[in-house]
Design an enzyme around this catalytic site. Structure first.
Site, mmCIF file in Angstrom:
data_model
loop_
_atom_site.group_PDB
_atom_site.id
_atom_site.type_symbol
_atom_site.label_atom_id
_atom_site.label_comp_id
_atom_site.label_asym_id
_atom_site.label_seq_id
_atom_site.Cartn_x
_atom_site.Cartn_y
_atom_site.Cartn_z
ATOM 1 N N GLY A 65 -2.402 -5.360 -7.438
ATOM 2 C CA GLY A 65 -1.051 -4.949 -7.084
ATOM 3 C C GLY A 65 -0.701 -3.640 -7.764
ATOM 4 N N CYS A 92 -7.929 -7.514 -10.924
ATOM 5 C CA CYS A 92 -7.121 -6.375 -11.367
ATOM 6 C C CYS A 92 -5.754 -6.857 -11.869
ATOM 7 C CB CYS A 92 -7.002 -5.343 -10.250
ATOM 8 S SG CYS A 92 -6.433 -3.722 -10.822
ATOM 9 N N TYR A 93 -4.668 -6.565 -11.171
ATOM 10 C CA TYR A 93 -3.357 -7.042 -11.591
ATOM 11 C C TYR A 93 -3.367 -8.557 -11.738
ATOM 12 C CZ TYR A 93 1.678 -8.021 -11.457
ATOM 13 O OH TYR A 93 2.942 -8.471 -11.754
ATOM 14 N N HIS A 180 -12.558 -4.340 -8.989
ATOM 15 C CA HIS A 180 -12.395 -4.837 -7.622
ATOM 16 C C HIS A 180 -13.752 -5.249 -7.047
ATOM 17 C CE1 HIS A 180 -8.128 -3.910 -6.940
ATOM 18 N NE2 HIS A 180 -8.333 -2.914 -7.781
ATOM 19 N N GLU A 182 -14.211 -6.882 -4.364
ATOM 20 C CA GLU A 182 -14.152 -6.970 -2.906
ATOM 21 C C GLU A 182 -14.543 -5.694 -2.182
ATOM 22 O OE1 GLU A 182 -9.893 -5.803 -4.113
ATOM 23 O OE2 GLU A 182 -11.648 -6.793 -4.965
ATOM 24 N N ASP A 239 -10.754 -8.537 22.571
ATOM 25 C CA ASP A 239 -9.760 -9.475 22.037
ATOM 26 C C ASP A 239 -9.195 -10.375 23.135
ATOM 27 O OD1 ASP A 239 -10.219 -7.995 19.761
ATOM 28 O OD2 ASP A 239 -8.424 -6.765 20.006
ATOM 29 N N LYS A 378 -11.492 -8.256 13.633
ATOM 30 C CA LYS A 378 -12.254 -7.866 14.821
ATOM 31 C C LYS A 378 -13.700 -8.351 14.770
ATOM 32 C CE LYS A 378 -11.190 -5.123 17.686
ATOM 33 N NZ LYS A 378 -10.606 -5.233 19.040
#
Length: 522
Positions: A65, A92-93, A180, A182, A239, A378
């Site tokens: 954040g 992180c945060y 991070h 990710e 989609d 997607k």
């Protein structure tokens, strides 16, 4: 929570809640968890311990954040969450918040750490880091740092400006990383997430696209019931095609697909869509030519948000007209994806742009929406399409915005400007295909920016339109990088556009990533 979301979680049997503290990467965290075959759901930091208990998650991840844990109004979590005996990973945060709320200390550093940073692991045996290298690169983005851990916590890694870059408390089932994991810039990051899921959460990791199909078919059937017909808004893209296939599996021949030619499609696209659909679907298809209608309502409209909302409303009006000829139809199927919802704005995310099928819908719409892909990215939709047996020509079709070329024409939309863009865009797409880059490039298209410039053609002065070529690489459209196309390919596109498209005398190439830009220009 919608019935579809509840069914997803129940069928997956395991879920991880990603608690969003305003992070830039909350959606990416959720994707990484799903890639590890565990269902993930993003929830706001205002969620209570009782609400979490009701959701029965296997694990919890606190996102990063932009705030400091020390500033007034900084987002926090219900302290009782720590007493639920559910494994928590803070990023992180999120890591700083765990430390601050459980008896540790977070202090302001003399300087921050941003970007690639070298991290040192403290020995072996860490649940999160396992047997990964003792020296490794991680992606940092922080100024504050954890300086003191609560009792019973162990520091397992450090960096030059983060003395506690990772910590663990197996007893309390609390874990944190200052970096991070990710993002792709942290090479061993996905392994950290997978170890948290397997070792800390004891997750079986069995969430698959086959599960998604089964649960969404059940959710669709539960929503629409055993009678009445269902209209699907078919755009020709992956989609809406996958949404149609899912609904068809649930309701059979009660489904009617309606394809609306807005006059804003790519060159030759309407004929191609109808042909592809008729060859691959055994479903009734209505083809509505509404080009004059859309161009009339867009006459004089230049504001991007107004364009999107005008198009969204007219789509609904066309479907309402179609509904009059379909007995018992009160449901409308849309191929809405998770990025559409996020960019259109939620309580925890700023509105980037109103997608015509989310923020652009009229309040007096005479339909109940069916959106079986609303929780998916997607790449997940493509996997579902393949699982359903749809052909590659549908599954790997390049994304095309619902408002069509309207959001690639800056300023006023006229039939002449649409025609110019269609011709230029066809050249860009053809050259990408001939270069064998269809799968490598997420999207490649032309933009008409509304800029005219002086040129010289045939020894005469011209004053004509410029065209911008846009090509990006991406995994899910939440972030994107401008594509490093071979310059000889760009040169060929430019030469063809100038020579073959009347009214164009200049071509530029867009080298903007997302963020700070968006993929589309409007």
């Amino acid at each position: 929570m919608t019935e579809a979301e509840s069914l997803d979680r129940d069928a997956a049997e395991e879920s991880v809640l990603v608690i969003d503290f305003g992070a830039q990467y909350a959606q990416l965290i959720a994707r990484r968890v799903r890639e590890a075959q565990v269902y993930s759901e993003i929830v706001p930091h205002t969620i209570t311990a009782d609400e979490i208990r009701d959701k029965r998650p296997t694990g919890i991840i606190f996102s990063g954040g932009p705030k400091s844990v020390h500033v007034e109004g900084a987002p926090a979590i219900d302290p009782e969450v720590y007493d639920l005996d559910i494994p928590i990973l803070g990023i992180c945060y999120g890591a700083q918040l765990i430390a601050a709320q459980t008896g540790g200390a977070v202090s302001r550093n003399d300087r921050g750490e941003y970007g690639r940073t070298e991290m040192s692991v403290s020995g072996s045996g860490s649940v999160l880091i396992g047997d990964d290298p003792l020296e490794q690169t991680v992606w940092m983005s922080h100024f504050d740092a954890i300086t003191e851990l609560p009792d019973g916590f162990d520091a397992v890694a450090s960096t030059p400006d983060a003395p506690i870059a990772a910590f663990e408390s197996e007893t309390r089932r609390l874990y944190g990383v200052q970096y991070h994991p990710e993002v792709a810039h942290t090479p061993y990051g996905q392994r950290v997430i997978e170890r948290f899921l397997s070792s800390a959460c004891d997750a079986d990791r069995q969430w698959t696209m086959a599960n998604v199909i089964d649960t969404q078919v059940a959710a669709i059937h539960a929503q629409v019931g055993d009678s009445g017909r269902v209209i699907c808004a078919l755009s020709g893209g992956v989609d809406s095609a996958v949404a149609a296939a899912l609904v068809h599996r649930a309701v059979g021949d009660r489904l009617v697909c309606v394809y609306v030619d807005t006059g804003l499609m790519r060159k030759g696209e309407s004929d191609q869509i109808v042909d592809t659909f008729e060859r691959n679907f055994g479903v009734e298809l209505q083809h509505v030519n509404a080009a004059e209608r859309f161009l009339h309502h867009l006459d004089g409209v230049t504001d991007p948000e107004t364009k999107r909302k005008t198009i969204g409303e007219q789509f609904i009006r066309v479907f309402e007209d179609a509904k009059a000829g379909v007995d018992g139809a009160r449901f409308l199927v849309q191929g809405t994806l998770y990025p559409d919802v996020i960019e259109s704005g939620t309580s925890d995310a700023a509105k980037i742009k109103s997608h015509h099928n989310v923020g652009g819908l009229p309040d007096d719409m005479d339909f109940e929406l069916v959106e079986p892909l609303r929780l998916l990215f997607k790449d997940e939709v493509r996997s579902v399409g393949t699982e359903l047996g749809l052909p590659d020509e549908i599954v790997w079709r390049q994304p095309f915005p619902g408002p069509g070329l309207a959001v690639r024409i800056i300023g006023a939309i006229t039939a002449e400007r649409v025609s110019i863009l269609q011709e230029a865009d066809a050249i860009v797409r053809e050259e990408i295909r001939l270069a064998g880059l269809d799968r490598e490039i997420w999207q490649a298209f032309a933009v008409l920016p509304g800029v005219r410039s002086v040129g010289v053609m045939g020894d005469e002065r011209t004053y004509a339109d410029a065209v911008v070529i846009r090509a990006v690489t991406s995994e899910d459209a939440m972030t994107a990088d401008w594509a490093r196309l071979p310059w000889d390919l760009v040169d060929k596109m430019s030469s063809r556009i100038i020579n073959e498209v009347a009214g164009v005398n200049r071509v530029a190439y867009d080298v903007t990533s997302k963020p700070p830009g968006t993929i589309e220009w409007e």
